[in-house]
Design a protein around this motif. Sequence first.
Motif, PDB file in Angstrom:
ATOM      1  N   GLY A  59      80.270  66.002  17.587  1.00  0.00           N
ATOM      2  CA  GLY A  59      80.748  67.342  17.272  1.00  0.00           C
ATOM      3  C   GLY A  59      81.755  67.332  16.137  1.00  0.00           C
ATOM      4  N   GLU A  60      82.596  66.304  16.102  1.00  0.00           N
ATOM      5  CA  GLU A  60      83.576  66.182  15.020  1.00  0.00           C
ATOM      6  C   GLU A  60      82.885  66.032  13.666  1.00  0.00           C
ATOM      7  N   VAL A  61      81.837  65.222  13.620  1.00  0.00           N
ATOM      8  CA  VAL A  61      81.131  65.006  12.352  1.00  0.00           C
ATOM      9  C   VAL A  61      80.591  66.331  11.815  1.00  0.00           C
ATOM     10  N   PHE A 121      92.836  62.849   6.446  1.00  0.00           N
ATOM     11  CA  PHE A 121      93.157  63.809   7.495  1.00  0.00           C
ATOM     12  C   PHE A 121      92.117  63.790   8.613  1.00  0.00           C
ATOM     13  N   GLY A 122      90.861  63.476   8.275  1.00  0.00           N
ATOM     14  CA  GLY A 122      89.835  63.378   9.303  1.00  0.00           C
ATOM     15  C   GLY A 122      90.182  62.316  10.332  1.00  0.00           C
ATOM     16  N   PHE A 123      90.649  61.166   9.859  1.00  0.00           N
ATOM     17  CA  PHE A 123      91.038  60.092  10.778  1.00  0.00           C
ATOM     18  C   PHE A 123      92.316  60.450  11.533  1.00  0.00           C
ATOM     19  N   PHE A 127      92.595  60.818  15.494  1.00  0.00           N
ATOM     20  CA  PHE A 127      93.582  60.011  16.212  1.00  0.00           C
ATOM     21  C   PHE A 127      94.380  60.877  17.182  1.00  0.00           C
ATOM     22  N   VAL A 128      94.727  62.096  16.752  1.00  0.00           N
ATOM     23  CA  VAL A 128      95.433  63.025  17.647  1.00  0.00           C
ATOM     24  C   VAL A 128      94.564  63.347  18.856  1.00  0.00           C
ATOM     25  N   ARG A 129      93.285  63.630  18.604  1.00  0.00           N
ATOM     26  CA  ARG A 129      92.341  63.902  19.704  1.00  0.00           C
ATOM     27  C   ARG A 129      92.261  62.708  20.657  1.00  0.00           C
ATOM     28  N   TYR A 130      92.233  61.503  20.104  1.00  0.00           N
ATOM     29  CA  TYR A 130      92.152  60.282  20.910  1.00  0.00           C
ATOM     30  C   TYR A 130      93.396  60.120  21.779  1.00  0.00           C
ATOM     31  N   ILE A 147      86.926  57.587  15.831  1.00  0.00           N
ATOM     32  CA  ILE A 147      85.784  57.711  14.936  1.00  0.00           C
ATOM     33  C   ILE A 147      85.837  56.612  13.874  1.00  0.00           C
ATOM     34  N   SER A 148      84.666  56.224  13.377  1.00  0.00           N
ATOM     35  CA  SER A 148      84.583  55.199  12.338  1.00  0.00           C
ATOM     36  C   SER A 148      83.678  55.687  11.216  1.00  0.00           C
TER      37      SER A 148
END
Length: 262
Positions: A59-61, A121-123, A127-130, A147-148
Amino acid sequence: MESFSMDRMGLVMTKEIRENWRNLLMMLGVMLGTMTMAAILCAQSTISSPREYDPAIGGEVIAFTMLFFAFGAISASMMFRNMNSKESRLATLMNPASQLEKYIARWLIFIPGFVAVYFLFGFVADFVRYIIYVGIIPADIHPVRLISIGDVFKQRLADEWNTVLMMFCIIQSFFALGSSVWPRNSLVKTFIALAVIGIAYIFIGIRTVDLMIDDEVRTGCRIYRGDDISPLWLWIPTVTVCIINYTVAYFRFRESEIIERW
């Protein structure tokens, strides 16, 4: 004055960032906040979905790709925002640097600079979501991981990503061109102009396809439609369109006057 100097261009870029730091910071804050909210919503919507993988990443992608286009257009439309008044145009034109240096400095900030910051900013958003959900979602429901790059640019989706990136480059170049033509309310005006052109092309394309099909039925000759063309070859017209748009934007900027005549 020499036509181009890397040191002088660096000073111009520093000056642009220093003088517009409030607008830039506001845009960065909105962008990071929106991406973080999108990441959290993706995680929240899949919080009870049993999986062997982290479903929030897919969903993030999708969300980050859509926001990539939106914020890319906004960033490009800000290239010549400080040319929207007589005072700001005077300050820009009186700056002791060549127009090429001023243009490249803005282009580096709002085009490749935006892309680099967006991926960073995507990472950060992920990271905040994680951090939020790694202790909330039990491991027996689904794992929570970061995510990677491999999650974004999957090999089996290479053709699709080629198409997405080509569309992004073209759209961003058009919004940069629109910013040089309409420094005031550039985003809205360029969007309307592109929408009108797009609708016209759709009708023309539909009519062309109808004529081609009728001609094929009448003559019995099958028309080659280029289904086997590699997406890599489509980068040639994409790069050509981008170069034309950015070149026209530069000449429009170079011919800027203190009193706007058109």
